[in-house]
Design a protein around this motif. Structure first.
Motif, short mmCIF file in Angstrom:
data_model
loop_
_atom_site.label_atom_id
_atom_site.label_comp_id
_atom_site.label_asym_id
_atom_site.label_seq_id
_atom_site.Cartn_x
_atom_site.Cartn_y
_atom_site.Cartn_z
N TYR A 78 10.32 1.05 -11.25
CA TYR A 78 10.57 0.09 -10.12
C TYR A 78 9.61 -1.19 -10.29
N TRP A 79 10.11 -2.21 -10.50
CA TRP A 79 9.24 -3.27 -10.75
C TRP A 79 9.22 -4.17 -9.33
N CYS A 80 7.87 -4.21 -8.92
CA CYS A 80 7.71 -4.80 -7.44
C CYS A 80 7.18 -5.95 -7.65
N GLU A 81 7.88 -7.41 -6.94
CA GLU A 81 7.42 -8.59 -7.19
C GLU A 81 5.86 -8.45 -6.51
N LEU A 82 5.89 -7.92 -5.48
CA LEU A 82 4.47 -7.84 -4.69
C LEU A 82 4.14 -6.36 -4.12
N ALA A 83 3.12 -5.70 -4.11
CA ALA A 83 3.22 -4.39 -3.44
C ALA A 83 1.78 -4.12 -2.85
N TRP A 84 1.81 -3.46 -1.69
CA TRP A 84 0.55 -3.03 -0.90
C TRP A 84 -0.03 -2.03 -1.43
N LEU A 85 -1.10 -2.04 -2.12
CA LEU A 85 -1.91 -1.09 -2.86
C LEU A 85 -3.08 -0.61 -2.03
N PRO A 86 -3.67 0.60 -2.22
CA PRO A 86 -4.96 0.94 -1.86
C PRO A 86 -5.92 0.21 -2.29
N PRO A 87 -7.03 -0.19 -1.54
CA PRO A 87 -7.58 0.07 -0.29
C PRO A 87 -6.95 -0.84 0.86
N GLY A 88 -5.79 -1.51 0.49
CA GLY A 88 -5.04 -2.42 1.62
C GLY A 88 -5.10 -3.92 0.90
N GLU A 89 -4.75 -4.20 -0.45
CA GLU A 89 -4.74 -5.25 -0.87
C GLU A 89 -3.34 -5.33 -1.56
N VAL A 90 -2.74 -6.72 -1.67
CA VAL A 90 -1.43 -7.01 -2.15
C VAL A 90 -1.61 -7.47 -3.73
N ALA A 91 -1.09 -6.82 -4.51
CA ALA A 91 -0.85 -7.08 -5.85
C ALA A 91 0.42 -7.44 -6.56
N ALA A 92 0.57 -8.42 -7.47
CA ALA A 92 1.71 -9.13 -8.22
C ALA A 92 1.91 -8.14 -9.31
N GLY A 93 3.26 -8.16 -9.34
CA GLY A 93 3.89 -7.53 -10.46
C GLY A 93 3.55 -6.01 -10.94
N VAL A 94 4.04 -5.37 -9.92
CA VAL A 94 3.49 -3.78 -9.95
C VAL A 94 4.66 -3.08 -10.47
N LEU A 95 4.41 -2.13 -11.52
CA LEU A 95 5.40 -1.34 -12.04
C LEU A 95 5.11 0.06 -11.49
N VAL A 96 6.02 0.54 -10.89
CA VAL A 96 5.81 2.08 -10.38
C VAL A 96 6.77 3.00 -10.98
N THR A 97 6.30 3.93 -11.60
CA THR A 97 7.08 4.87 -12.45
C THR A 97 7.31 6.10 -11.47
N VAL A 98 8.66 6.41 -11.54
CA VAL A 98 8.90 7.61 -10.69
C VAL A 98 9.86 8.75 -11.47
N ASP A 99 9.00 9.84 -11.23
CA ASP A 99 9.62 11.05 -11.83
C ASP A 99 10.10 12.10 -10.96
N GLY A 100 11.50 12.39 -10.46
CA GLY A 100 11.81 13.10 -9.58
C GLY A 100 11.50 12.64 -8.21
N THR A 101 10.77 13.25 -7.44
CA THR A 101 10.46 12.80 -5.94
C THR A 101 9.19 12.38 -6.11
N LEU A 102 8.24 12.10 -7.27
CA LEU A 102 6.87 11.78 -7.21
C LEU A 102 6.70 10.54 -7.96
N ILE A 103 5.55 9.62 -7.61
CA ILE A 103 5.20 8.64 -8.32
C ILE A 103 4.39 9.30 -9.47
N THR A 104 4.47 8.64 -10.82
CA THR A 104 3.76 9.07 -11.75
C THR A 104 2.96 8.31 -12.34
N GLU A 105 3.06 6.84 -12.16
CA GLU A 105 2.40 5.87 -12.60
C GLU A 105 2.53 4.66 -12.01
#
Length: 453
Positions: free
Chosen positions: A6-33
């Motif tokens: 999933y490619w997020c245009e913007l994402a809210w990441l720890p510790p509470g900052e917004v980052a641009a161009g965030v690629l989230v890899t999901v395997d089954g029910t969990l985030i892997t990367e």
């Protein structure tokens, strides 16, 4: 499930900052990367526009209250007059109709970005108090409803044995209660056994209130929580009359009574906690007990404004719930914590947007027994909630203040995509089950048909 990106245009990441161009890899029910600075979606990735948040946690729900929405607003009364209207709906549901109502209600939650619900469950038996053939039939209906709607559920089985401090159950209250505290514990054990090992279901427990559970019965509920390592929730000091009755009967406030009988601590959540003494605040904070604020319900029922910031600073993490579902919108609940504090103090700026989003996400999931949720980090539950930044409410958002825009301007209607536990349950604002409005209309009509509400 296969691995998905999933490619997020913007994402809210720890510790509470917004980052641009965030690629989230999901395997089954969990985030892997999680990868940041990815300027364009790679081939095959699902594009998520706007700001993507972790899944929201609705830490306090009574699903059947959804049938009351809009029907109690003409009355001039109080919590106690509203409660009589609520009993009317409670008196007509059965496992099948409750499944339909809860499924539609939970689907509405999914549309609002909620991926986990804490269902405070006390509608246990038949209207006359007789158990169903399966004494946990109503609880099973709630679990099935959550699964079909795409939510994880903490089913908080409530002990409810008296109709008030020192008074027996009467009328529809009889369907809430077991024969005694040992009967409640035996039924709750059977319920827990049925879901042991199920990752998407947590069977927790609840002391409905000090009105419904006598002092000597509280330790049985607390022991269940300790032995199984599960959440324990309780309605606490929602009404001044509740406090007065408790002090008269026990020479202690509800918080003091729960503390004396072992029901406070890091696994516990005090719901509402509206009318507290300084001692109460200190006890909740020093024990690490969470406090679930439900501002929309607390306003709707004229309960009052709880000391949320004082509790937080004393050491009590804050979570959020939609409770009676006058609305289902955790952005509204989050900003109300700040805005109600402004009304009470005549000052602005008590909570940061990051603190309020944490209450709606990680803190809420923790309180429901899902510690690995509510954060966009590897190993967490794959919950991705994407909020439009081009609606009439959010358009023109300052890139440096996107969290503030979401908390203080967005509504549930701005959620356009929800991935819950790796399952894409909301796409382009539409739930996988279909037309949730029609589902709700039919289920609510069925819940009202035998009793004018």
């Amino acid at each position: 499930m296969r691995e998905l990106n999933y490619w997020c245009e913007l994402a809210w990441l720890p510790p509470g900052e917004v980052a641009a161009g965030v690629l989230v890899t999901v395997d089954g029910t969990l985030i892997t990367e999680i990868a940041t600075g990815v300027t364009a979606p790679p081939g095959g990735a699902v594009r998520l526009a706007g700001l993507t948040l972790p899944g929201l946690a609705n830490a306090h729900s009574h699903a059947f209250h959804r049938a009351l929405r809009g029907t109690t607003q003409r009355e001039k009364g109080s919590f106690w007059t509203w409660r009589e209207r609520m009993y009317g709906v409670a008196g007509v549901l059965d496992p099948d109709s409750y499944l339909r109502l809860a499924r539609a209600t939970f689907a509405e939650m999914a549309l609002a970005g909620i991926t986990c619900v804490g269902e405070f469950h006390y509608l246990h038996h038949r209207p006359d108090g007789r158990p169903y053939d399966d004494p946990n039939a109503m609880g099973h209906a709630l679990v099935q409803a959550a699964r079909e709607a795409g939510l994880r559920i903490a089913l908080l089985d409530a002990c409810y044995l008296t109709g008030g401090v020192g008074t027996p159950l009467s009328g529809v209250q009889r369907r809430f209660g077991d024969r005694d505290v040992d009967g409640w514990a035996a039924r709750a054990e059977r319920l827990a056994d049925g879901y042991r090992g199920e990752r998407d279901v947590e069977i927790g427990v609840a002391v409905h209130s000090v009105r419904a559970v006598r002092a000597e019965q509280i330790p049985v509920v607390a022991e269940f929580s300790r032995r199984h390592g599960v959440p324990l929730h309780a309605h606490v000091s929602e009404q001044r009359a509740e406090n007065a009755a408790c002090v008269e009967a026990y020479a202690a406030t509800p918080v003091q009574l729960l503390e004396t009988h072992g029901a406070l601590g890091p696994r516990s959540t005090a719901v509402h906690a509206t009318h507290l003494s300084d001692v109460d605040v200190a006890l909740l904070g020093s024990s690490g007990t969470r406090v679930c604020m439900c501002p929309t319900t607390e306003r709707d029922l004229a309960d009052g404004i709880g000391p949320a910031r004082r509790l937080f600073e004393a050491g009590a993490p804050i979570t959020l719930g939609s409770d009676s579902h006058a609305v289902v919108d955790l952005f509204e609940e989050a900003r109300a914590v700040e805005l109600d504090e402004r009304l009470a103090t005549e000052r602005r700026g008590h909570w940061s947007a990051a603190e309020l989003l944490n209450a709606a996400t990680a803190a809420g999931h923790d309180s429901l027994g899902f510690a690995g949720a509510g954060m966009l980090v590897p190993g967490a539950w794959a919950d991705l909630v994407s909020v439009r930044l081009d609606s009439v409410r959010t358009a023109g958002a300052d890139p440096a203040h996107l969290a503030e825009t979401v908390v203080f301007a967005a509504t549930a209607a701005d959620v356009h995509s929800v991935v819950s536990g790796g399952r894409h349950v909301v796409v382009d604002g539409r739930h996988a089950l279909g037309d949730v409005g029609t589902m709700l209309a039919e289920a609510v009509a069925e819940a009202r048909e035998e009793k004018s509400v």
